[in-house]
Design a protein around this motif. Sequence first.
Motif, PDB file in Angstrom:
ATOM      1  N   MET A  16       0.796  -1.275   0.093  1.00 52.88           N
ATOM      2  CA  MET A  16      -0.084  -0.059   0.030  1.00 52.88           C
ATOM      3  C   MET A  16       0.869   1.234   0.142  1.00 52.88           C
ATOM      4  O   MET A  16       0.529   2.245  -0.790  1.00 52.88           O
ATOM      5  N   LEU A  17       1.950   1.077   0.661  1.00 47.09           N
ATOM      6  CA  LEU A  17       2.965   2.383   0.875  1.00 47.09           C
ATOM      7  C   LEU A  17       3.473   2.662  -0.670  1.00 47.09           C
ATOM      8  O   LEU A  17       3.803   3.632  -1.065  1.00 47.09           O
ATOM      9  N   LEU A  18       3.990   1.537  -1.225  1.00 48.09           N
ATOM     10  CA  LEU A  18       4.625   1.715  -2.368  1.00 48.09           C
ATOM     11  C   LEU A  18       3.594   2.097  -3.346  1.00 48.09           C
ATOM     12  O   LEU A  18       3.757   3.079  -4.119  1.00 48.09           O
ATOM     13  N   GLY A  19       2.264   1.759  -3.494  1.00 46.78           N
ATOM     14  CA  GLY A  19       1.292   2.513  -4.377  1.00 46.78           C
ATOM     15  C   GLY A  19       1.103   3.865  -4.136  1.00 46.78           C
ATOM     16  O   GLY A  19       0.936   4.844  -4.897  1.00 46.78           O
ATOM     17  N   VAL A  20       0.930   4.307  -2.816  1.00 45.32           N
ATOM     18  CA  VAL A  20       0.482   5.607  -2.533  1.00 45.32           C
ATOM     19  C   VAL A  20       1.814   6.565  -2.768  1.00 45.32           C
ATOM     20  O   VAL A  20       1.738   7.771  -3.454  1.00 45.32           O
ATOM     21  N   ILE A  21       3.076   5.972  -2.489  1.00 44.38           N
ATOM     22  CA  ILE A  21       4.308   6.733  -3.026  1.00 44.38           C
ATOM     23  C   ILE A  21       4.521   7.114  -4.525  1.00 44.38           C
ATOM     24  O   ILE A  21       4.562   8.219  -4.951  1.00 44.38           O
ATOM     25  N   PHE A  22       4.055   6.126  -5.173  1.00 45.19           N
ATOM     26  CA  PHE A  22       4.070   6.151  -6.843  1.00 45.19           C
ATOM     27  C   PHE A  22       3.119   7.137  -7.205  1.00 45.19           C
ATOM     28  O   PHE A  22       3.493   7.935  -7.993  1.00 45.19           O
ATOM     29  N   ALA A  23       1.793   6.942  -6.603  1.00 47.93           N
ATOM     30  CA  ALA A  23       0.811   8.182  -7.034  1.00 47.93           C
ATOM     31  C   ALA A  23       1.314   9.474  -6.603  1.00 47.93           C
ATOM     32  O   ALA A  23       0.996  10.249  -7.620  1.00 47.93           O
ATOM     33  N   LEU A  24       1.974   9.455  -5.490  1.00 45.88           N
ATOM     34  CA  LEU A  24       2.092  10.990  -5.022  1.00 45.88           C
ATOM     35  C   LEU A  24       3.359  11.493  -5.846  1.00 45.88           C
ATOM     36  O   LEU A  24       3.345  12.629  -6.148  1.00 45.88           O
ATOM     37  N   GLN A  25       4.358  10.830  -6.357  1.00 40.21           N
ATOM     38  CA  GLN A  25       5.394  11.187  -7.111  1.00 40.21           C
ATOM     39  C   GLN A  25       4.884  11.391  -8.578  1.00 40.21           C
ATOM     40  O   GLN A  25       5.332  12.421  -9.159  1.00 40.21           O
ATOM     41  N   ARG A  26       3.914  10.754  -9.078  1.00 39.98           N
ATOM     42  CA  ARG A  26       3.391  10.819 -10.360  1.00 39.98           C
ATOM     43  C   ARG A  26       2.603  12.081 -10.464  1.00 39.98           C
ATOM     44  O   ARG A  26       2.763  12.873 -11.327  1.00 39.98           O
ATOM     45  N   VAL A  27       1.817  12.419  -9.300  1.00 44.89           N
ATOM     46  CA  VAL A  27       1.015  13.510  -9.319  1.00 44.89           C
ATOM     47  C   VAL A  27       1.912  14.750  -9.147  1.00 44.89           C
ATOM     48  O   VAL A  27       1.572  15.699  -9.719  1.00 44.89           O
ATOM     49  N   ALA A  28       2.899  14.513  -8.431  1.00 46.01           N
ATOM     50  CA  ALA A  28       3.666  15.744  -8.126  1.00 46.01           C
ATOM     51  C   ALA A  28       4.567  16.296  -9.265  1.00 46.01           C
ATOM     52  O   ALA A  28       4.641  17.420  -9.574  1.00 46.01           O
ATOM     53  N   LYS A  29       4.802  15.515 -10.202  1.00 46.49           N
ATOM     54  CA  LYS A  29       5.496  15.784 -11.490  1.00 46.49           C
ATOM     55  C   LYS A  29       4.570  16.603 -12.437  1.00 46.49           C
ATOM     56  O   LYS A  29       5.107  17.104 -13.380  1.00 46.49           O
ATOM     57  N   THR A  30       3.361  16.251 -12.289  1.00 43.86           N
ATOM     58  CA  THR A  30       2.593  17.122 -13.202  1.00 43.86           C
ATOM     59  C   THR A  30       1.992  18.371 -12.846  1.00 43.86           C
ATOM     60  O   THR A  30       1.433  19.241 -13.345  1.00 43.86           O
ATOM     61  N   ARG A  31       2.514  18.899 -11.559  1.00 47.10           N
ATOM     62  CA  ARG A  31       2.225  19.984 -10.672  1.00 47.10           C
ATOM     63  C   ARG A  31       3.281  21.033 -10.573  1.00 47.10           C
ATOM     64  O   ARG A  31       4.285  20.393 -10.203  1.00 47.10           O
ATOM     65  N   PRO A  32       3.236  22.210 -10.466  1.00 43.79           N
ATOM     66  CA  PRO A  32       4.466  23.036 -10.366  1.00 43.79           C
ATOM     67  C   PRO A  32       4.765  22.901  -8.917  1.00 43.79           C
ATOM     68  O   PRO A  32       4.015  22.707  -7.934  1.00 43.79           O
ATOM     69  N   ASP A  33       6.076  22.938  -8.648  1.00 45.79           N
ATOM     70  CA  ASP A  33       6.870  23.287  -7.384  1.00 45.79           C
ATOM     71  C   ASP A  33       6.419  21.682  -6.619  1.00 45.79           C
ATOM     72  O   ASP A  33       6.444  21.889  -5.344  1.00 45.79           O
ATOM     73  N   GLY A  34       6.366  20.636  -7.432  1.00 47.98           N
ATOM     74  CA  GLY A  34       6.229  19.405  -6.655  1.00 47.98           C
ATOM     75  C   GLY A  34       4.786  19.216  -6.047  1.00 47.98           C
ATOM     76  O   GLY A  34       4.690  18.388  -5.154  1.00 47.98           O
TER      77      GLY A  34
END
Length: 471
Positions: A16-34
């Motif tokens: 579950m942590l791996l899934g959440v980390i992957f999702a956060l990283q992916r969303v952060a790359k599409t938004r300014p300033d992480g």
Amino acid sequence: MIQYVTLFALIIAFLMLLGVIFALQRVAKTRPDGGVVGESGFTLEGYSYALILLAVVAAVGICYVLVRDTPWAGHIMEWLNIVVRLMHITFGIAWIGASFYFVFLENALNRTDNVREELAGNLWAVHGGGFYYLEKYKSAPKVIPKSLHWFKYEAYFTWLSGFSLLFVVYYFNASSMLIDPRVLDISPLAGVGIGVASFVVAWLIYDGLCRTALVRSPWFKVIGFIIATAFAYFYAEVFSARAAYIHFGAMLGTLMVGNVFFTIIPAQKAMVKAATEGTPLDPQLGKNALARSLHNNYFTLPVLFVMVSNHFPSTFGHSYPWAILAAITLGTAGVKHWLNLREKHQTDTSVWVLPAAVALLLGVVFVTAPPAQNSGSAAASCTQEVGISQVNLIVQKRCVQCHSAKPTDDVFKSPPNGVVYDTPEDIIRLKDKIMQRVVVTKTMPQNNKTQITQEERDLIRCWIEQGALNK
């Protein structure tokens, strides 16, 4: 049954942590300033690093549950120790090196000679066969380059690897490495909880002080040292002396990474955002970040000492280990202060700093020295000649569980530091080490796990004082 339930829960948590980390990283790359969250300066990317810590702990926990009570336990734990320790050292070198360099850069900047209006200073340097020219802006350049390097991952991964190492060495073997019943007889789970909670408490106290006007007063340093000494005393009254030292270093490391995560990086993100959008920037943010960075710089030498302290029982083996730790912390911080003054070319105004720091450290050497034996001490306390056979019986009863070519200890499956006492010749060859660890500092056996008696320690002392005779 409990072991299988624990293993299943850890695996689910890890996935579950791996899934959440992957999702956060992916969303952060599409938004300014992480992906800045609110006005705090925290980002989705930043939160993902906090989850990485939990994922690492879960992964290590899975390994521990899988091999627990099996012949693989000692082997896997040793390799975990090697891998995590190497990661910790590597990231620590990068982080501390960056801290030393940028504080040096701040101290050594040319601020007056042909400095452009928008600059705070510059510096010419030569290194590795090349010349370098560095400039520091008062606020920010007119155009922020896209390839802007952030010095944060060194700090994050140093702490993550260090926290994991704390689990591998001390928390997974809490009954042997963390808890000393002679100090405080508590359960391993209670010891782990106290250790982790102390880091949170230390951060709250330190961060609270930094947010007051006291931070600009010389009294901040005095109060900070008193609080640090109180933590050293607390750890020494709860854990084994060796574990107390490591927890003190981990506490300082937590303050350092907290400075990076909660103050320095958010301030830098605010600076970049203001420069990009052309909006005014609160100059206090930069001042706060610089102050916290300077605090980290002073923490480095005490933390480095703690990292190697487990190899030197003269320090943690003293009757008052917390006082020795406090003195070394103050002395090493004093050396760092003198180095900072030297970089600013201000040593003439504080010539006493280095001599005072060195005198304090030499005082620690004197205080921790073993008591001098007068010429008649051996004869007075040793009424008969002690032979190697008597000493060998003690060693085989109290020491070879760990220090043998084939240890039988439940934690150590290979001899610590390669030290073995399988034969009388091994004992004679290592008599000086035995004198230091068993007789003087009494730090061996570890937490007196094998219940060696004072009479047995005295017998070993007599044998060594009589010349360590092989008869």
